[in-house]
Each structure stands twice: as C-alpha cells, then as structure tokens.
Design a protein around this motif. Structure first.
Motif, PDB file in Angstrom:
ATOM      1  N   GLU A   1       0.828  -1.205   0.000  1.00 45.74           N
ATOM      2  CA  GLU A   1       0.000   0.000   0.000  1.00 45.74           C
ATOM      3  C   GLU A   1       0.862   1.254   0.000  1.00 45.74           C
ATOM      4  O   GLU A   1       0.532   2.257  -0.650  1.00 45.74           O
ATOM      5  N   LEU A   2       1.972   1.216   0.707  1.00 47.02           N
ATOM      6  CA  LEU A   2       2.896   2.346   0.709  1.00 47.02           C
ATOM      7  C   LEU A   2       3.411   2.618  -0.697  1.00 47.02           C
ATOM      8  O   LEU A   2       3.516   3.771  -1.131  1.00 47.02           O
ATOM      9  N   LEU A   3       3.728   1.561  -1.435  1.00 45.71           N
ATOM     10  CA  LEU A   3       4.223   1.735  -2.795  1.00 45.71           C
ATOM     11  C   LEU A   3       3.153   2.322  -3.697  1.00 45.71           C
ATOM     12  O   LEU A   3       3.434   3.183  -4.538  1.00 45.71           O
ATOM     13  N   ARG A   4       1.928   1.851  -3.551  1.00 41.30           N
ATOM     14  CA  ARG A   4       0.844   2.380  -4.383  1.00 41.30           C
ATOM     15  C   ARG A   4       0.580   3.853  -4.086  1.00 41.30           C
ATOM     16  O   ARG A   4       0.133   4.604  -4.959  1.00 41.30           O
ATOM     17  N   GLU A   5       0.854   4.269  -2.851  1.00 43.26           N
ATOM     18  CA  GLU A   5       0.693   5.679  -2.519  1.00 43.26           C
ATOM     19  C   GLU A   5       1.734   6.538  -3.228  1.00 43.26           C
ATOM     20  O   GLU A   5       1.499   7.723  -3.491  1.00 43.26           O
ATOM     21  N   HIS A   6       2.882   5.941  -3.549  1.00 46.10           N
ATOM     22  CA  HIS A   6       3.932   6.698  -4.228  1.00 46.10           C
ATOM     23  C   HIS A   6       3.752   6.696  -5.740  1.00 46.10           C
ATOM     24  O   HIS A   6       4.122   7.677  -6.400  1.00 46.10           O
ATOM     25  N   PHE A   7       3.236   5.618  -6.293  1.00 50.99           N
ATOM     26  CA  PHE A   7       3.018   5.573  -7.739  1.00 50.99           C
ATOM     27  C   PHE A   7       1.963   4.525  -8.047  1.00 50.99           C
ATOM     28  O   PHE A   7       1.982   3.437  -7.483  1.00 50.99           O
ATOM     29  N   SER A   8       1.058   4.872  -8.977  1.00 57.46           N
ATOM     30  CA  SER A   8      -0.048   3.972  -9.306  1.00 57.46           C
ATOM     31  C   SER A   8      -0.399   4.124 -10.773  1.00 57.46           C
ATOM     32  O   SER A   8       0.166   4.952 -11.498  1.00 57.46           O
ATOM     33  N   TRP A   9      -1.364   3.328 -11.220  1.00 59.25           N
ATOM     34  CA  TRP A   9      -1.844   3.463 -12.596  1.00 59.25           C
ATOM     35  C   TRP A   9      -2.363   4.864 -12.842  1.00 59.25           C
ATOM     36  O   TRP A   9      -2.223   5.416 -13.945  1.00 59.25           O
TER      37      TRP A   9
ATOM     38  N   GLN B   1       8.882  -3.795  -6.912  1.00 59.05           N
ATOM     39  CA  GLN B   1       7.663  -4.247  -7.585  1.00 59.05           C
ATOM     40  C   GLN B   1       6.463  -3.542  -6.960  1.00 59.05           C
ATOM     41  O   GLN B   1       6.139  -3.766  -5.791  1.00 59.05           O
ATOM     42  N   VAL B   2       5.807  -2.676  -7.731  1.00 61.81           N
ATOM     43  CA  VAL B   2       4.709  -1.858  -7.217  1.00 61.81           C
ATOM     44  C   VAL B   2       3.366  -2.541  -7.426  1.00 61.81           C
ATOM     45  O   VAL B   2       2.562  -2.671  -6.500  1.00 61.81           O
ATOM     46  N   LEU B   3       3.109  -2.996  -8.650  1.00 65.45           N
ATOM     47  CA  LEU B   3       1.836  -3.619  -9.002  1.00 65.45           C
ATOM     48  C   LEU B   3       2.085  -4.841  -9.879  1.00 65.45           C
ATOM     49  O   LEU B   3       3.025  -4.865 -10.674  1.00 65.45           O
ATOM     50  N   GLY B   4       1.252  -5.860  -9.744  1.00 64.03           N
ATOM     51  CA  GLY B   4       1.393  -7.055 -10.567  1.00 64.03           C
ATOM     52  C   GLY B   4       2.620  -7.868 -10.202  1.00 64.03           C
ATOM     53  O   GLY B   4       3.202  -7.710  -9.115  1.00 64.03           O
TER      54      GLY B   4
ATOM     55  N   GLY C   1       5.316  -5.175  -3.412  1.00 65.01           N
ATOM     56  CA  GLY C   1       6.016  -4.977  -2.139  1.00 65.01           C
ATOM     57  C   GLY C   1       7.410  -5.574  -2.136  1.00 65.01           C
ATOM     58  O   GLY C   1       8.240  -5.181  -1.306  1.00 65.01           O
ATOM     59  N   ASP C   2       7.693  -6.513  -3.037  1.00 64.41           N
ATOM     60  CA  ASP C   2       9.035  -7.104  -3.083  1.00 64.41           C
ATOM     61  C   ASP C   2      10.043  -6.095  -3.618  1.00 64.41           C
ATOM     62  O   ASP C   2       9.763  -5.344  -4.567  1.00 64.41           O
ATOM     63  N   VAL C   3      11.229  -6.099  -3.028  1.00 67.15           N
ATOM     64  CA  VAL C   3      12.329  -5.241  -3.461  1.00 67.15           C
ATOM     65  C   VAL C   3      13.585  -6.090  -3.514  1.00 67.15           C
ATOM     66  O   VAL C   3      13.892  -6.816  -2.562  1.00 67.15           O
ATOM     67  N   ILE C   4      14.324  -6.015  -4.623  1.00 63.53           N
ATOM     68  CA  ILE C   4      15.602  -6.728  -4.696  1.00 63.53           C
ATOM     69  C   ILE C   4      16.715  -5.745  -5.069  1.00 63.53           C
ATOM     70  O   ILE C   4      16.502  -4.792  -5.815  1.00 63.53           O
ATOM     71  N   HIS C   5      17.867  -6.000  -4.488  1.00 64.66           N
ATOM     72  CA  HIS C   5      19.076  -5.283  -4.886  1.00 64.66           C
ATOM     73  C   HIS C   5      19.839  -6.175  -5.854  1.00 64.66           C
ATOM     74  O   HIS C   5      20.178  -7.313  -5.518  1.00 64.66           O
ATOM     75  N   VAL C   6      20.086  -5.667  -7.065  1.00 64.32           N
ATOM     76  CA  VAL C   6      20.853  -6.404  -8.077  1.00 64.32           C
ATOM     77  C   VAL C   6      22.179  -5.681  -8.270  1.00 64.32           C
ATOM     78  O   VAL C   6      22.207  -4.520  -8.674  1.00 64.32           O
TER      79      VAL C   6
ATOM     80  N   GLU D   1       0.627 -11.218 -15.947  1.00 64.80           N
ATOM     81  CA  GLU D   1      -0.417 -10.228 -15.699  1.00 64.80           C
ATOM     82  C   GLU D   1       0.190  -8.845 -15.886  1.00 64.80           C
ATOM     83  O   GLU D   1       1.353  -8.705 -16.275  1.00 64.80           O
ATOM     84  N   SER D   2      -0.569  -7.802 -15.630  1.00 62.11           N
ATOM     85  CA  SER D   2      -0.031  -6.449 -15.732  1.00 62.11           C
ATOM     86  C   SER D   2       0.993  -6.227 -14.619  1.00 62.11           C
ATOM     87  O   SER D   2       0.795  -6.646 -13.485  1.00 62.11           O
ATOM     88  N   SER D   3       2.087  -5.566 -14.971  1.00 63.80           N
ATOM     89  CA  SER D   3       3.180  -5.362 -14.018  1.00 63.80           C
ATOM     90  C   SER D   3       3.701  -3.935 -14.127  1.00 63.80           C
ATOM     91  O   SER D   3       3.880  -3.408 -15.233  1.00 63.80           O
ATOM     92  N   LEU D   4       3.954  -3.344 -12.974  1.00 68.98           N
ATOM     93  CA  LEU D   4       4.542  -2.008 -12.915  1.00 68.98           C
ATOM     94  C   LEU D   4       5.618  -2.037 -11.839  1.00 68.98           C
ATOM     95  O   LEU D   4       5.336  -2.355 -10.683  1.00 68.98           O
ATOM     96  N   HIS D   5       6.859  -1.777 -12.247  1.00 65.96           N
ATOM     97  CA  HIS D   5       7.906  -1.731 -11.231  1.00 65.96           C
ATOM     98  C   HIS D   5       8.828  -0.534 -11.456  1.00 65.96           C
ATOM     99  O   HIS D   5       8.960  -0.013 -12.567  1.00 65.96           O
TER     100      HIS D   5
END
Length: 403
Positions: free
Chosen positions: A37-45, A155-158, A197-202, A215-219
């Motif tokens: 939910e925190l991520l969606r508050e920062h950026f959404s569709w 990963q924000v959505l999807g 909600g997942d976050v990875i450091h690469v 599915e639809s994905s927004l990261h």
C-alpha cells in the motif's frame, strides 16, 4: 547524516538496515519486502495515466521496447502543433502486441518518486535515478543483460519473473565490459516471481533475465552509479593541472627520446599528485560539490519578507552540506560554494541538517535560538538556494496525484 525525505525512503532504509551498504552493496542479491500500500501511494496506474495523457514526458524519456530492442520513436509518436507527442492509440496497440513501456528518469517529473530517489542517494552515497517499467502478460522488454549500475528493483503492481545469473566479469563499466548476451552465465543464483512490495538489490554487472509474470506489471528501478577507481584517477588527473608539465602540449613532432622524457614527466607529475590525494579527500571534494535539485518555493523565493511562524523549512541538498567553524564564523559548503555565517547559527544549521524538513518554530526550539534569528538564517539560506520554504498547511508532496 540527514533524514530521509519520503515514506518510501524511510521504508527502504529500515528494510535494508544499517549494515547493507558496508556488507552487501554491490556484492550479492538481497530481497526485502515493503508494504504494498505504501508503494501504491507513491506511484499507481493513475499517476501513469496522468503522465501519458500529457502527451510529452520531457525531461524524462519514454520508449517502447520488445524483443530486446527499443522501437523507433516514430512508431508510437506523432507531431502536433510542432511538438512530438505520444500517440496513445499507437502506444497501446504496440503494448497489446507485447511491447513494454519504459520511462527513464521518472524522478525528473514525479515529485514522490523524486523524493524517494534522493533518499536512495542519501542511503548509498551515490548519484541515483529512477526508471519505470510497465509490462503486460509474459512480455520481455530486453534480452538477458547486465547493467553498469547497481539497482533497487521495487515491484509496485502485478508480478514480474526475475532470474539473476551473477557476473561474467568483475566490475564492468560503460567504458569497459562485454555485454554480448551469449556471455550470460547459465547458472541461476536467484529465481523468483516478484509480487507487490518485493524489493531486490541487483549488483552492478550481474546478468539477469526478466519477463512478465502473466499479468499487468509495474515496477520502479532505482539505479545508482558507484564511484570507482577510474573516477578517482580522473579526479587526480584534474588536480594535476597545477603542473605545467601536464598542461604542456604533447611533443607530436619530437624525437623518440623527447617523447619518452615528456611521458616520464607526466607520470612523475601524476604520481606526485596521487601521493597526496587520498580516497577520503576525493569523497570530501565530492561532498563539497554536491548540491540538490533546483526546487521552486514560491512565493517565498520572491518575497522580501522573512519566513514566519507556521512555515516549513526544507534542505534542498541531497547530501548533508559540510559545516566547519573557522574562528568566529560558520562555513557551510555545498554546491561547490562556501557560505560564511555567524558562528551563532551553528546549532540551527546542525539541527536543520539532521531533520532535513522541519517547521521554523520547531527548528528554533531545537537550536535554542530566538525565532527571529532563525528566520534571518532561513532567509539567507533561501537566497543561496540551499533551502526551500512552504506553508505548513501545504502537502508534503509524497502522494502526488493528477490535479
């Protein structure tokens, strides 16, 4: 150290912990999880739709990618009123056919993402930017590849399928490294479908294969460029300009002996400079040069009146400025400039650096100084473009939405 500017920045700092930069940065894949939910508050569709509806995203850069390549701009843009703008019908048709949408430097046009990107810079001490990736179904924008930058992938959505293979060579740079997909290691070190909600450091130079999760994905990808030995060598070479041998024209028409002698003088000048230039000197010089984004704070940018009770002061520099006492003066260094202030302002400046964003009255209380004196300090810093001032009733800007 100065406090994070955004809720996302604070969440990233808490999730990765104080030991991340010392023990894990650039050396291993690290997975963490944030509140979706925190991520969606920062950026959404809704945010994305607002950006696309404007037609132009400058100074960010929009592109469509498929099959490992970027599509030509004319495939999804059209000229209107003398400006090249996004043609949404063409764009959506290409995305329906499997193209992914990428917006590079999203932080340059979206306030909440900008605040989070600046927090990533504070967290790792390096220059950062943020890119947006939008994918539908199982589309794959790029073939297996590595980046010459370290990243936090949020990963924000999807969902999105990630395989990380590790490096094929140590510490590649834009100027050095073989990115032929045929060199991608076969071994998979990390294999996971990222969920909201997942976050990875690469780490930089680690190959990865990424495709849609069905599915639809927004990261969001926060990319940061770490300083290397190459940067230090260039810095030393610049410092060596004080030597006339370094500034002298090269002996193109000279004899072999003359050319060898000149090369030896150049090496001597460089080595002499390098012996007196530590890595700490390099980092301090970089911090002195560090400024921030040029931020507007109207009407206070133009008003002659000093900020009063009820206003909020925000430091604009990304990294905390250097504060030094020289005699009876406080010297504040940022953006490659020195600002000389009365030493009595030390407590207020230190409190502002720690808090980063604070009400004027609270700042005066923390500094144990009269509000009028702190208001005068804020006015001086405002004219120097080191702070911005806003009404305390104004929104912090973390949840930017279409107006």
């Amino acid at each position: 150290m100065t406090a994070p500017a955004s809720a996302l920045g604070r969440a990233l700092e808490a999730a990765f912990g104080p030991d991340f930069v010392v023990h894990h940065l650039s050396t291993e894949v690290v997975l963490r999880h944030l509140d979706p939910e925190l991520l969606r508050e920062h950026f959404s569709w809704r945010d994305l739709n607002e950006i696309l509806s404007r037609g132009r995203v400058e100074p960010a850069e929009l592109k469509l990618c498929t099959g490992g390549r970027s599509l030509p701009e004319h495939a999804y843009t059209v000229t209107r009123a003398g400006h090249r703008v996004v043609d949404l019908s063409r764009t959506f048709s290409l995305m329906w056919s499997g193209a992914s949408l990428v917006i590079d430097s999203l932080d340059r046009i979206h306030p909440a993402v900008r605040a989070a990107t600046d927090d990533v810079m504070r967290m790792v001490g390096e220059t950062a930017s943020c890119n947006l990736f939008v994918t539908f179904d199982d589309a794959q924008a790029f073939a297996s590849h590595f980046d010459e930058v370290d990243t936090f992938v949020v990963q924000v959505l999807g969902t999105k399928s990630w395989q990380v293979h590790g490096p094929s060579e140590e510490h590649p740079l834009p100027e050095y490294g073989d990115s032929d997909p045929a060199r991608c290691p076969q071994t998979v070190l990390f294999d996971r479908t990222l969920e909201p909600g997942d976050v990875i450091h690469v780490p930089r130079g680690w190959w990865h294969t990424v495709r849609g999760g069905g599915e639809s994905s927004l990261h969001l990808t926060f990319a940061f460029t770490r300083r290397t030995g190459y940067d230090w060598l260039r810095w030393v070479a610049y410092r060596a300009l004080d030597s006339a041998d370094v500034r002298e024209s090269l002996a193109r028409a000279g004899t072999p002996e003359e050319q060898r002698a000149q090369a030896e003088r150049l090496v001597t000048a460089f080595v002499n400079e390098a012996k007196g230039a530590s890595l700490r000197d390099f980092f301090d010089a970089e911090r002195r040069r560090s400024g921030g984004r040029d931020t507007a704070g109207l009407p206070w940018d133009v008003l002659t009146a000093r900020p009063s009770s009820g206003t909020v002061v925000e430091l604009t520099t990304v990294q905390p400025p250097l504060l030094e006492i020289r005699g009876d003066r406080l010297v504040l260094t940022a953006a490659d400039q020195e600002f000389v202030l009365p030493a009595a302002h030390r407590a207020a400046c230190e409190a502002l650096v720690r808090a980063r964003r604070v009400g004027l009255d609270e700042l005066a209380g923390r500094a144990g100084a009269p509000p009028a004196a702190v208001s005068a300090l804020v006015s001086a810093l405002l004219r120097a473009r080191l702070v911005t001032v806003s009404d305390s009733r104004a929104e912090a800007g973390e949840g930017w939405r279409a107006s």
